[in-house]
Design a protein around this motif. Structure first.
Motif, PDB file in Angstrom:
ATOM      1  N   LYS A 295       1.055  -1.609   0.173  1.00  0.00           N
ATOM      2  CA  LYS A 295      -0.104  -0.124  -0.428  1.00  0.00           C
ATOM      3  C   LYS A 295       0.962   0.907   0.168  1.00  0.00           C
ATOM      4  N   ASP A 299       0.286   4.671  -5.346  1.00  0.00           N
ATOM      5  CA  ASP A 299      -0.026   6.167  -5.668  1.00  0.00           C
ATOM      6  C   ASP A 299      -0.844   6.085  -5.144  1.00  0.00           C
ATOM      7  N   PRO A 300      -1.272   6.687  -3.732  1.00  0.00           N
ATOM      8  CA  PRO A 300      -2.192   7.163  -3.297  1.00  0.00           C
ATOM      9  C   PRO A 300      -3.873   6.873  -3.312  1.00  0.00           C
ATOM     10  N   ASN A 301      -3.778   7.862  -4.270  1.00  0.00           N
ATOM     11  CA  ASN A 301      -4.778   8.319  -5.495  1.00  0.00           C
ATOM     12  C   ASN A 301      -5.130   7.938  -5.959  1.00  0.00           C
ATOM     13  N   ASP A 302      -4.457   6.392  -6.512  1.00  0.00           N
ATOM     14  CA  ASP A 302      -4.255   5.423  -7.248  1.00  0.00           C
ATOM     15  C   ASP A 302      -3.758   4.391  -7.669  1.00  0.00           C
ATOM     16  N   THR A 303      -4.457   3.434  -6.800  1.00  0.00           N
ATOM     17  CA  THR A 303      -4.475   1.876  -6.760  1.00  0.00           C
ATOM     18  C   THR A 303      -3.224   0.948  -8.370  1.00  0.00           C
TER      19      THR A 303
END
Length: 324
Positions: A295, A299-303
């Motif tokens: 995790k 990308d925290p906005n687009d895994t």
């Protein structure tokens, strides 16, 4: 120090004689306390593990050794402390006398994807390249392999393996502290060779495939699991720097490109068995691996992307045969 003399004796006079001859120097180099400063404390943890005979062992649908009632309370505390001394545990999980080692990777999920499409392992001699702490080696033996030899250059993984091996001492399953480049050339000895999670770490992937082929008997089977990237024949992603925060990733080929590499390396009967996008449930931080995990690499906005902007990790399992 870890005693490899039983394995050396078992391999004497066999097709793996050359490997037996290489083991003493490999053990000396791979388990050198001057090179690895933490190794003495890891070996102390191994030596401190309690002497117990497990009342039962399961290596088929999981790796479970013994039951909680096999130990006294003092032995349970001793066992838990010894196992925790080797944190982080990355490949597993293991159940050891009631202590559940919840590893970073659910390697059992990968095994379920791999085993369904390969030739049966019963009575086979098997090599596992880059085997980590040896979780899959135990599952291979659970499938009936006659002998399993894993290789991995990380001394932490080697000691973790021997923490499990302590309670399965007579099983023909061993882990040698070496990389594939340290194997004797042209062994031509194994019925099945596994390379899982290794190819993308190699600067020269086709050379790695040729090395794998040289470990196999004529007609032997390669089981290859690696990261891939979507694309046409000829496409391979080479990261500019890190990939998913790993700094030693070289090539993520498309599946057609990977199949071409295998053909060029001399394999035939190439079959794609499974394609899987790694999930946050399969690779994650736990009490037994408390550092950054998948995790943190996305990308925290687009895994669907890594933190660097590349496609998120996708893996393939491929089976191929060395010609007769």
């Amino acid at each position: 120090m870890i005693d490899y003399s039983p394995l050396i004796t078992a391999l004497q006079g066999s097709k793996l004689q050359a490997l037996a001859d290489a083991i003493p120097s490999a053990a000396q180099n791979g388990l050198c306390t001057k090179r690895y400063g933490d190794l003495p404390s890891w070996l102390d943890a191994l030596a401190a593990m309690p002497e117990i005979n497990p009342s039962q062992v399961t290596l088929t649908d999981r790796v479970q050794i013994g039951l909680p009632e096999d130990l006294t309370g003092e032995q349970q505390a001793q066992l838990d402390a010894s196992l925790r001394a080797l944190i982080p545990w990355r490949k597993g999980p293991f159940q050891v006398f009631g202590t559940f080692i919840d590893t970073e990777w659910r390697s059992d999920w990968k095994w379920d994807r791999v085993i369904k499409g390969i030739s049966p392992l019963k009575n086979r001699t098997v090599l596992d390249v880059g085997c980590g702490s040896g979780y899959h080696c135990w599952r291979m033996y659970g499938e009936g392999a006659a002998r399993v030899i894993g290789i991995d250059p990380s001394p932490r993984f080697v000691v973790q393996f021997h923490q499990i091996k302590k309670y399965l001492a007579t099983a023909p399953v061993d882990l040698l502290p070496m990389g594939i480049e340290a194997l004797p050339s042209s062994l031509n000895a194994f019925d099945t060779t596994f390379s899982m999670g290794v190819l993308y770490h190699r600067r020269s992937p086709i050379d790695h495939l040729r090395e794998l082929k040289d470990t196999l008997k004529a007609g032997g089977e390669l089981v290859l699991e690696t990261l891939i990237a979507d694309g046409e024949l000829g496409y391979s992603l080479m990261p500019e720097g890190r990939y998913a925060m790993m700094n030693n990733v070289w090539f993520l080929p498309s599946i057609p490109t990977l199949e071409l590499w295998l053909r060029r390396a001399g394999f035939k009967d190439i079959h794609c068995l499974d394609i899987n996008t790694t999930s946050l449930d399969e690779q994650r931080a736990t009490q037994w691996m408390q550092f950054l995990s998948l995790k943190d690499f996305l990308d925290p906005n687009d895994t669907s992307k890594t933190i660097e902007g590349y496609p998120a990790p996708k893996r393939v399992v491929i089976r191929a045969t060395k010609p007769q």
